[in-house]
Motif scaffolding. Structure first.
Motif, PDB file in Angstrom:
ATOM      1  N   UNK A 121     -36.629 -82.332  82.157  1.00 31.30           N
ATOM      2  CA  UNK A 121     -35.481 -83.231  82.316  1.00 31.30           C
ATOM      3  C   UNK A 121     -34.740 -83.011  83.630  1.00 31.30           C
ATOM      4  N   UNK A 122     -34.986 -81.905  84.299  1.00 32.12           N
ATOM      5  CA  UNK A 122     -34.290 -81.630  85.555  1.00 32.12           C
ATOM      6  C   UNK A 122     -34.928 -82.321  86.755  1.00 32.12           C
ATOM      7  N   UNK A 123     -36.093 -82.900  86.567  1.00 33.07           N
ATOM      8  CA  UNK A 123     -36.684 -83.713  87.627  1.00 33.07           C
ATOM      9  C   UNK A 123     -35.956 -85.053  87.720  1.00 33.07           C
ATOM     10  N   UNK A 124     -36.027 -85.695  88.868  1.00 32.07           N
ATOM     11  CA  UNK A 124     -35.502 -87.053  89.018  1.00 32.07           C
ATOM     12  C   UNK A 124     -36.678 -88.007  88.856  1.00 32.07           C
ATOM     13  N   UNK A 125     -36.787 -88.589  87.679  1.00 30.41           N
ATOM     14  CA  UNK A 125     -37.912 -89.451  87.349  1.00 30.41           C
ATOM     15  C   UNK A 125     -37.604 -90.891  87.749  1.00 30.41           C
ATOM     16  N   UNK A 126     -38.617 -91.607  88.194  1.00 32.68           N
ATOM     17  CA  UNK A 126     -38.445 -92.995  88.608  1.00 32.68           C
ATOM     18  C   UNK A 126     -39.451 -93.885  87.898  1.00 32.68           C
ATOM     19  N   UNK A 127     -39.023 -95.073  87.531  1.00 39.09           N
ATOM     20  CA  UNK A 127     -39.906 -96.049  86.903  1.00 39.09           C
ATOM     21  C   UNK A 127     -40.691 -96.852  87.940  1.00 39.09           C
ATOM     22  N   UNK A 128     -40.474 -96.557  89.199  1.00 36.99           N
ATOM     23  CA  UNK A 128     -41.263 -97.131  90.281  1.00 36.99           C
ATOM     24  C   UNK A 128     -41.279 -96.100  91.411  1.00 36.99           C
TER      25      UNK A 128
END
Length: 299
Positions: free
Chosen positions: A232-239
Motif C-alpha cells: 500500500x505504500x507504493x503509488x499505484x496508477x491505473x494508467x
C-alpha cells in the motif's frame, strides 16, 4: 491503510490484483537504501549494509545459511563471506549478468529496481512449494498447478481495494483467460474467494512484511492458498505515469504466479520479476505462452 492510487478512470469493474510471495520472514530494507554504499563490495569485505544484502538474497531464494552450518556465525553480521559470494553469483546467473561474484555496478543497478517479492530461485525452498520444473531450453518455471477440475477461480478483495484499481486489474485477468483455461468469477464474500486480495503495509501479519516504497512491490501464495497482498505504500496508477507503478503491468505479472508460474529470466516476458516506475510491459512473450501451456496441457 488505503493505497495511494493515481487514476483517471471513473468506471468501476469487479477485479483482482494478484501479487507474488516472498518466502522469508526476515524483514528487509528497500534495496535502494542498503545498496547505496555497497557498490564494489566483495568477498572478505566488512561493510555496513551487508546484513541487509544477506536478508535480500535469502528473501529471493539465492542463499540459505541452513545449508552452510560452518558459515552460520556470519548470518547476522556485515561480513561478505563465501555464502554471499555464491548468492551474488546465483543472482547474476539468473539474470544473465557477468558472473563476478561481487557487487559490480551492473548488479547493483538491477538489484535497486522495484520487483516482485516472489523468490526467483525456489530450489532453496522445499516445504509448501512443490517441485519446480524447468526444461533445459525453456526460460519459464513451473511451480504448482491448480487441480484439473478447478478451472473457474473465484476472487474476492478486502475493503482497501479501491474502485480506481479495479479496471486495470480485471483487464489483467481477462488477458490471462485468453491464453489459459481459466475463468475468473467475483465473489463478494471475502473468505469464499479462491484468491483473496488486499493492500497491505509493512508488517501485516503473514510473516512477510513489506519494505515501503521501492524494493518489493507485492507478494502472493501459490495455488491453492490464494492470498494476495500488494504494498500500500507504493503509488499505484491505473494508467502509465512517470513515478508511479502501473497496476495493470504488475497485476498481469502476478496473475501468472497465482496460476502457478514462477519467474522467467527473459526480460521480454511478463513473468520477468523486475519492473521500473512508469513502465508498462506488453503481454505476452512467447515464454509466457509456452509456460502456461506447459503447466496446463490439453486444456
Amino acid at each position: 491503510m488505503n493505497p495511494k492510487i493515481s487514476s483517471s478512470y471513473t468506471l468501476v469493474f469487479s477485479a483482482i490484483l494478484i501479487i507474488c510471495h516472498a518466502h522469508s520472514s526476515n524483514k528487509i530494507s528497500s534495496p535502494g537504501d542498503f545498496l547505496r554504499d555497497l557498490n564494489g563490495t566483495r568477498k572478505g569485505d566488512n561493510a555496513k549494509g551487508l546484513i541487509e544484502l544477506k536478508k535480500y538474497l535469502a528473501y529471493l531464494g539465492y542463499i540459505n545459511y541452513d545449508n552452510y552450518p560452518a558459515n552460520s556465525i556470519h548470518v547476522n553480521d556485515d561480513f561478505f563471506d563465501d555464502v554471499v559470494e555464491s548468492g551474488v553469483k546465483e543472482y547474476q546467473n539468473f539474470f544473465k549478468l557477468r558472473l563476478t561474484g561481487f557487487l559490480d555496478q551492473e548488479t547493483v543497478n538491477l538489484m535497486s529496481k522495484p520487483r516482485c517479492g516472489m523468490p526467483d530461485n525456489l530450489y532453496n525452498f522445499s516445504p509448501g512449494h512443490g517441485k519446480v520444473h524447468r526444461s533445459i531450453s525453456a526460460r519459464y518455471r513451473l511451480v504448482r498447478a491448480w487441480p484439473r477440475d478447478k478451472r473457474n477461480l473465484t476472487f474476492s478483495y478486502s475493503l482497501d481495494v479501491t474502485a480506481a484499481a479495479k479496471v486495470p486489474m480485471v483487464a489483467a485477468l481477462l488477458k490471462w483467460s485468453e491464453i489459459s483455461p481459466f475463468r475468473f468469477i467475483i465473489t463478494h464474500v471475502y473468505d469464499d474467494g479462491d484468491m483473496k486480495i488486499g493492500f497491505k503495509s509493512r508488517d501485516h501479519g503473514d510473516g512477510h512484511p513489506f519494505d515501503g516504497k521501492g524494493g518489493i512491490l507485492a507478494h502472493a501464495f501459490y495455488p491453492p492458498d490464494g492470498r494476495v497482498h500488494f504494498d500500500a505504500d507504493e503509488i499505484w496508477a491505473a494508467e502509465v505515469r512517470p513515478g508511479t507503478m502501473d497496476i495493470y503491468t504488475v497485476a498481469l505479472h502476478e496473475a501468472g504466479h497465482i496460476l502457478g508460474l514462477g519467474h522467467s529470466d527473459d526480460p521480454n516476458a511478463v513473468m520477468y520479476p523486475h519492473i521500473d516506475y512508469g513502465q508498462a510491459r506488453k503481454p505476452f512473450g512467447q515464454d509466457d505462452i509456452n509456460g502456461i501451456r506447459a503447466l496446463y496441457p490439453n486444456n
